[in-house]
Structures are given as structure tokens and as C-alpha cells.
Design a protein around this motif. Sequence first.
Motif, short mmCIF file in Angstrom:
data_model
loop_
_atom_site.label_atom_id
_atom_site.label_comp_id
_atom_site.label_asym_id
_atom_site.label_seq_id
_atom_site.Cartn_x
_atom_site.Cartn_y
_atom_site.Cartn_z
N ASP A 1 0.86 -1.19 0.00
CA ASP A 1 0.00 0.00 0.00
C ASP A 1 0.90 1.24 0.00
O ASP A 1 1.22 1.79 1.05
N ASP A 2 1.33 1.66 -1.18
CA ASP A 2 2.27 2.78 -1.32
C ASP A 2 1.59 3.97 -1.98
O ASP A 2 0.61 3.83 -2.71
N ARG A 3 2.17 5.15 -1.70
CA ARG A 3 1.74 6.35 -2.41
C ARG A 3 2.96 7.25 -2.58
O ARG A 3 3.57 7.66 -1.59
N VAL A 4 3.31 7.52 -3.82
CA VAL A 4 4.48 8.36 -4.13
C VAL A 4 4.06 9.42 -5.13
O VAL A 4 3.57 9.11 -6.21
N GLU A 5 4.23 10.67 -4.76
CA GLU A 5 3.92 11.77 -5.67
C GLU A 5 4.59 13.04 -5.20
O GLU A 5 4.88 13.21 -4.01
N TRP A 6 4.84 13.93 -6.16
CA TRP A 6 5.54 15.17 -5.88
C TRP A 6 6.87 14.86 -5.17
O TRP A 6 7.68 14.11 -5.67
N ASP A 7 7.04 15.42 -3.98
CA ASP A 7 8.27 15.24 -3.22
C ASP A 7 8.00 14.44 -1.95
O ASP A 7 8.75 14.52 -0.98
N LEU A 8 6.93 13.67 -1.97
CA LEU A 8 6.48 12.95 -0.77
C LEU A 8 6.36 11.47 -1.07
O LEU A 8 5.91 11.07 -2.14
N SER A 9 6.76 10.67 -0.08
CA SER A 9 6.72 9.22 -0.26
C SER A 9 6.09 8.55 0.95
O SER A 9 6.38 8.89 2.09
N SER A 10 5.23 7.59 0.66
CA SER A 10 4.60 6.77 1.69
C SER A 10 4.71 5.32 1.24
O SER A 10 4.07 4.91 0.28
N ILE A 11 5.57 4.56 1.92
CA ILE A 11 5.82 3.16 1.56
C ILE A 11 5.19 2.29 2.65
O ILE A 11 5.60 2.35 3.82
N GLY A 12 4.19 1.51 2.27
CA GLY A 12 3.44 0.83 3.31
C GLY A 12 2.94 -0.55 2.96
O GLY A 12 3.11 -1.05 1.85
N CYS A 13 2.28 -1.15 3.95
CA CYS A 13 1.76 -2.51 3.82
C CYS A 13 0.52 -2.64 4.70
O CYS A 13 0.43 -1.99 5.75
N THR A 14 -0.44 -3.46 4.26
CA THR A 14 -1.62 -3.71 5.07
C THR A 14 -1.72 -5.19 5.42
O THR A 14 -1.21 -6.06 4.70
N PHE A 15 -2.38 -5.45 6.54
CA PHE A 15 -2.60 -6.80 7.03
C PHE A 15 -4.02 -6.87 7.60
O PHE A 15 -4.54 -5.87 8.10
#
Length: 199
Positions: free
Chosen positions: A84-98
Motif C-alpha cells: 500500500d504505497d503512495r508516491v507523488e511530488w516530493d512525498l513518499s509513503s511506503i506501506g503494507c496492510t494486514f
Amino acid sequence: MKCATVIIFTVAVLISAAACSTEELESADPGAAPSASATLAVSVEPPPPQENTTRADVKFDPCNEVGDSAILSIGYDPRTRQRDDRVEWDLSSIGCTFRMRNEAGRTVETLSITSTNIGLDEWRTRYSEVSREVEIAGRDVIVYQPDTPRVSQMCFLDTAFDVGSLSMSVYVNANYSDSDPCRRVVEVAEILLPQVAGA
């Protein structure tokens, strides 16, 4: 403009987490319950390329670095591991769901673990009116439940980590549980943070 970009990104992350939590990805046949001795590794695709110019790249990837034993220790099923990731502009969110499922295979709770390059103070400022400060395993943590209908069954938690912060959220499916999501995310963090963040 930078502040507005962060706000848009954080709201998008919350909505993305809510959407992921409410998807019906449940198995009609959940199979045998997971056990600590079983091999439950689930392969996930690599995280997307990051596009940061003024912020550091996120280094910690929960999908690859939070082991099955840690997920089992908090009652979630490692076999439901999903990126579950979100990368855009100058921001990064690297994730995972369970997911935590009942005997019928229905999702009772969904846990999201995310590493971001958004600092704790940025989260603290963004949610100052709805957050509270707590200490978990010796770490400063903020817990908040945004006043947004789409995430009303979720609660979020952030602590300083890596190049920004480590975020966790718990979604509680009201059809199968009456647990308080803010109580649940704190309970999860009390067990998981020392294992994941070395607290």
C-alpha cells in the motif's frame, strides 16, 4: 505551497487507507488459522520509484521488513500481506496492510504500517486539534482520528522514524466488532513498535 502539498498528500493517504480497509478482499475459505511455527511468507512487489528532490527517500519498507512473526504477535494474518504505497511530488509513503479475520473469513480489522518522509512535527501540526500525545515503548507518539466520515472507523498513530515517521492505522469493521480503533492502534503499537522500530 509546500504546506498545501503536504496537506493534500496526507488527506490522500488517509482516503487511500480507508479505501483499502473497506475493500472486500476476503476469502470465502480462509483455510487453517496461522500458527507461529508455519511458513507464511507472502511475496509482494517492490516499492515504486521515489521522486523526491528536497526530501530524503524512504528507506524502510514495512512490506519487506516487518516479518510474519511480528504480525502474528499482534493477531493479524501474515498471509494477507498487501502493498500500500503512495508516491507523488516530493512525498513518499511506503506501506503494507494486514488483515485480522474471523472464523468465517470476514475482515474484522485492517492494519496499515507505513514509513513516510513526512516528519512527526508535520503530522502533529496537521492534526493538532484532534490528536493526543502518548508515550509508547519510550517513543513520543501522536494518536488521532480525523473528523472525516470516510475514516470514521479508523484511528492513526505516528512516531518519528527513519527519514520521517512511522505511521500505523487500524480500521475496525463495525459489522463484526465494536472495538475502539484508537484503543486498538495503541495496543498494536505497544507490541509492534519495539519489534519494528527497535524502541
